[in-house]
Design an enzyme around this catalytic site. Structure first.
Site, PDB file in Angstrom:
ATOM      1  CG  HIS A 150      16.438 -40.962 -37.641  1.00 33.08           C
ATOM      2  ND1 HIS A 150      15.678 -40.353 -36.681  1.00 33.08           N
ATOM      3  CD2 HIS A 150      16.792 -39.982 -38.504  1.00 33.08           C
ATOM      4  CE1 HIS A 150      15.589 -39.057 -36.936  1.00 33.08           C
ATOM      5  NE2 HIS A 150      16.250 -38.798 -38.050  1.00 33.08           N
TER       6      HIS A 150
ATOM      7  CG  HIS B 211      12.644 -37.737 -41.222  1.00 30.46           C
ATOM      8  ND1 HIS B 211      12.114 -37.235 -40.060  1.00 30.46           N
ATOM      9  CD2 HIS B 211      13.983 -37.687 -41.070  1.00 30.46           C
ATOM     10  CE1 HIS B 211      13.094 -36.878 -39.249  1.00 30.46           C
ATOM     11  NE2 HIS B 211      14.240 -37.148 -39.832  1.00 30.46           N
TER      12      HIS B 211
ATOM     13  NE  ARG C  33      15.706 -25.998 -42.590  1.00 32.24           N
ATOM     14  CZ  ARG C  33      15.611 -25.232 -41.490  1.00 32.24           C
ATOM     15  NH1 ARG C  33      15.521 -25.794 -40.304  1.00 32.24           N
ATOM     16  NH2 ARG C  33      15.660 -23.926 -41.565  1.00 32.24           N
TER      17      ARG C  33
ATOM     18  CG  HIS D 168      13.125 -31.268 -35.218  1.00 37.41           C
ATOM     19  ND1 HIS D 168      14.216 -30.460 -35.452  1.00 37.41           N
ATOM     20  CD2 HIS D 168      12.882 -31.912 -36.381  1.00 37.41           C
ATOM     21  CE1 HIS D 168      14.593 -30.605 -36.709  1.00 37.41           C
ATOM     22  NE2 HIS D 168      13.803 -31.490 -37.284  1.00 37.41           N
TER      23      HIS D 168
ATOM     24  CG  HIS E 103      17.089 -34.612 -35.699  1.00 32.19           C
ATOM     25  ND1 HIS E 103      15.930 -34.034 -36.148  1.00 32.19           N
ATOM     26  CD2 HIS E 103      17.230 -35.745 -36.428  1.00 32.19           C
ATOM     27  CE1 HIS E 103      15.378 -34.784 -37.095  1.00 32.19           C
ATOM     28  NE2 HIS E 103      16.143 -35.839 -37.273  1.00 32.19           N
TER      29      HIS E 103
ATOM     30  CD  GLU F 104      21.491 -33.814 -39.736  1.00 31.63           C
ATOM     31  OE1 GLU F 104      20.452 -33.501 -39.134  1.00 31.63           O
ATOM     32  OE2 GLU F 104      21.487 -34.354 -40.861  1.00 31.63           O
TER      33      GLU F 104
ATOM     34  CG  HIS G 191      22.087 -36.963 -37.492  1.00 32.28           C
ATOM     35  ND1 HIS G 191      22.146 -37.834 -38.558  1.00 32.28           N
ATOM     36  CD2 HIS G 191      20.882 -36.340 -37.572  1.00 32.28           C
ATOM     37  CE1 HIS G 191      21.022 -37.726 -39.256  1.00 32.28           C
ATOM     38  NE2 HIS G 191      20.237 -36.830 -38.679  1.00 32.28           N
TER      39      HIS G 191
ATOM     40  CG  ASP H 226      17.885 -38.999 -41.561  1.00 34.40           C
ATOM     41  OD1 ASP H 226      16.737 -38.521 -41.510  1.00 34.40           O
ATOM     42  OD2 ASP H 226      18.894 -38.313 -41.329  1.00 34.40           O
TER      43      ASP H 226
HETATM   44 ZN   LIG Z   1      16.200 -37.018 -39.151  1.00 28.18          ZN
END
Ligand SMILES: [Zn+2]
Length: 456
Positions: free
Chosen positions: A70, A72, A93, A214, A241, A244, A278, A329
Site C-alpha cells: 500500500h 501513495h 489530510r 478509495h 481503505h 481507518e 487498515h 502507505d
Molecule cells: Zn492509503
C-alpha cells in the site's frame, strides 16, 4: 537461456534459515530494454558450503523480495513537514491535498521515480500504488486520461521494481456528496466512466493493473458493484481503505444502517482477491465477514501510528482467515522491516504479553502474502519456478551483528532496518548492489530535487 547462479550465505526458505544456498536464475528470454524480462529461479540447492565458481556472492540473510502492498507515492513529499503541531487524520489530510494540487505528470514521474528507488534500497521489489490522482487541477482529463498512472508505471520501471497500479475509483466526498474542490482531480464522475478509463491501461512486463475503491465514503453504494465486477472479470486485485477512522463507520451506519464491511459484503466486494487496507475499527461481525471470505488485510502500522488512527485487530483477522500484507502507505518512513515488527510490538503494548506474531509469520506477510495481495502469485518465495526477486539483509552491521545465524530471521525482523539492505534483485537483475542503486545514482538527491520542485 543464460543462467546466473547466486550463492546465498544464509537464506530464509519459508520456514527456517539455511546456510549456504545456491539459486540458479534464468535471465534470458524476453528481456527488453530496461524492462524486467522473465528472470525466474530454476533451482534451489541447499548445503552448498562454498560459492560455486562464477557465482554472485550475497553475504547476509537473503529473503524473498519485499512487497509494499500500500503506497501513495506523493505522500513522500510530506515527510517531516507534517510533524509539527497537533490535529488528527482529517487535519493531516488538508496538508496532503495541497501537495496533491501541485503535481503534474512530469513532476509526479520525478517524485515517484525517487520514491520507488528509495523502496528498492529498502529491499522492496513490488509496490502496490493506490492511485487516485487522475486528472489535471479542476478535474480536466489530460490528453492521455491515464497520464498520471502511466507516469507511475514509468517511474517504477526506471527504479527497477514491479508495480501493481491499483487504479482507484474516487467519486464522492462522502456518501453521495459531490467531490470537494481538491477532490476534483480524483473523480471520473461515475464508476462506469472510471472503468472505461482504466480499461485503456494494460498489464505489461513488471506491471499489473488492479482496481481500488478509495473507501465507502468515496464510492456511492450503488456503484461499488461496478468496480468489483471490473476486477472480477479480469481476475485483478481489488483494494479498499476500510474503517481507518471511526467517523467513517459512524457516517456509514447513518447512511446505510450497516458497517463499511457489511456494505462491501452486500455489494459483492469481499473475496480472496480483495484486500481491506487498515481494517482498524471493526466489529466482531466484520472480522468474521472478512475472514470467512478470505479477504486480505493490509496493515500500515507506521502510518497508522503517525496519523493516530489506532491499532487494528490484526491477530483476530489472521485467525479468522484474513491473510496479512504490509504497506508503508504515507511513507512517514519506508521500511518494511519496521512495518513487520510494529505488528508484534503494537500487540505487546496493547496486551502486555509477547509472542503474537513469529518472525516467520511477519516475513511471510512482507513477502508471499504481500505479493499475492498485489496479483503476483509467483513472487515472494525462494523456490524453483518463482520470479527471481530477492533481498539481502546484512548480518554484520552495528544493528544486526551478534546473534547466531540460525536466528537471522528474528534479527532481520526485530532489529534490522532498511539501511541494512545490501542487495535487491528483481527478475534476476541486480537493482541494488552493495547498498547502491544501479539506475538512480543519487536517490537522496533525486528525492530532494523532486520534492523541492513541488514547493514552487
Ligand atoms: Zn492509503
Amino acid at each position: 537461456m543464460p543462467l546466473t547462479t547466486y550463492w546465498l550465505e544464509h537464506a530464509w526458505l519459508g520456514a527456517n534459515v539455511e546456510p549456504g544456498v545456491a539459486l540458479d536464475v534464468s535471465t534470458g528470454g524476453s528481456t527488453a530494454g530496461p524492462g524486467f524480462g522473465d528472470g525466474r529461479v530454476s533451482a534451489v540447492r541447499t548445503g552448498v558450503d562454498t560459492p560455486p565458481p562464477g557465482a554472485v556472492v550475497l553475504r547476509g540473510l537473503t529473503v524473498p523480495g519485499l512487497a509494499n502492498a500500500h503506497s501513495h507515492a506523493f505522500h513522500r513529499a510530506l515527510r517531516g513537514t507534517v510533524q509539527v503541531g497537533s490535529g488528527t487524520f482529517w487535519t493531516w489530510r488538508e496538508v496532503m491535498y495541497t501537495v496533491a494540487q501541485r503535481l503534474t505528470p512530469d513532476t509526479y514521474f520525478a517524485l515517484a521515480r525517487a520514491v520507488y528507488a528509495e523502496m528498492a534500497l529498502a529491499g522492496i521489489t513490488s509496490v502496490g500504488e493506490f492511485h487516485y490522482l487522475h486528472h489535471a487541477p479542476g478535474g480536466t482529463p489530460y490528453a492521455d486520461p491515464n497520464a498520471m498512472g502511466e507516469a507511475l508505471i514509468a517511474a517504477a520501471a526506471d527504479a527497477g521494481i514491479r508495480i501493481t497500479l491499483l487504479d482507484t475509483a474516487y467519486l464522492s466526498s462522502g456518501f453521495g456528496a459531490a467531490p470537494e474542490h481538491h477532490q476534483l482531480r480524483f473523480t471520473d464522475g461515475t464508476a462506469d466512466a472510471w472503468a472505461e478509463r482504466v480499461e485503456r491501461l494494460k498489464d505489461r512486463d513488471g506491471v499489473r493493473i488492479g482496481a481500488a475503491i478509495h473507501s465507502v465514503r468515496a464510492v456511492p453504494a450503488d456503484q461499488l458493484a461496478t468496480v468489483a465486477r471490473w476486477a472480477r472479470d479480469r481476475e485483478a486485485p481489488l483494494h479498499v481503505h476500510l474503517s481507518e477512522q471511526t467517523a467513517e463507520n459512524d457516517a456509514c451506519l447513518a447512511a446505510h444502517g450497516m458497517t463499511p464491511t457489511q456494505l462491501l459484503a452486500e455489494h459483492g466486494v469481499l473475496g480472496a482477491r480483495t484486500t481491506g487496507v487498515h481494517n482498524t475499527h471493526l466489529t466482531d461481525g466484520d472480522i468474521a465477514l472478512l475472514g470467512s471470505s478470505t479477504t486480505g488485510t493490509c496493515m500500515c502500522p507506521t502510518t497508522e501510528r503517525d496519523l493516530a488512527d489506532g491499532i487494528g485487530p490484526a491477530v483476530a483477522l489472521q485467525r479468522a482467515g484474513s491473510p496479512l500484507s504490509l504497506g508503508s502507505d504515507s511513507h512517514a518512513v519506508i521500511d518494511l522491516l519496521e512495518e513487520a515488527r510494529a505488528m508484534e510490538l503494537n500487540e505487546r503494548l496493547r496486551t502486555r504479553t509477547r509472542g503474537h506474531w513469529t518472525a516467520a509469520a511477519l516475513l511471510r506477510a512482507a513477502t508471499a502474502d504481500g505479493h499475492a495481495a498485489l496479483g503476483w502469485a509467483d513472487a515472494g518465495t525462494l523456490e524453483a519456478g518463482a520470479l527471481a526477486d530477492f533481498t539481502t539483509i546484512a548480518l554484520d552491521s552495528v544493528r544486526t551483528a551478534g546473534p547466531v545465524p540460525r536466528l537471522a530471521a528474528e534479527t532481520a525482523v526485530f532489529a534490522a532496518s532498511a539501511a541494512d539492505v545490501r542487495h535487491t534483485v528483481v527478475a534476476g537483475r541486480h537493482v541494488v548492489r552493495d547498498g547502491a542503486h544501479s539506475s538512480v545514482p543519487d536517490v537522496a538527491r533525486a528525492l530532494a530535487d523532486s520534492i523541492a520542485a513541488l514547493r514552487g
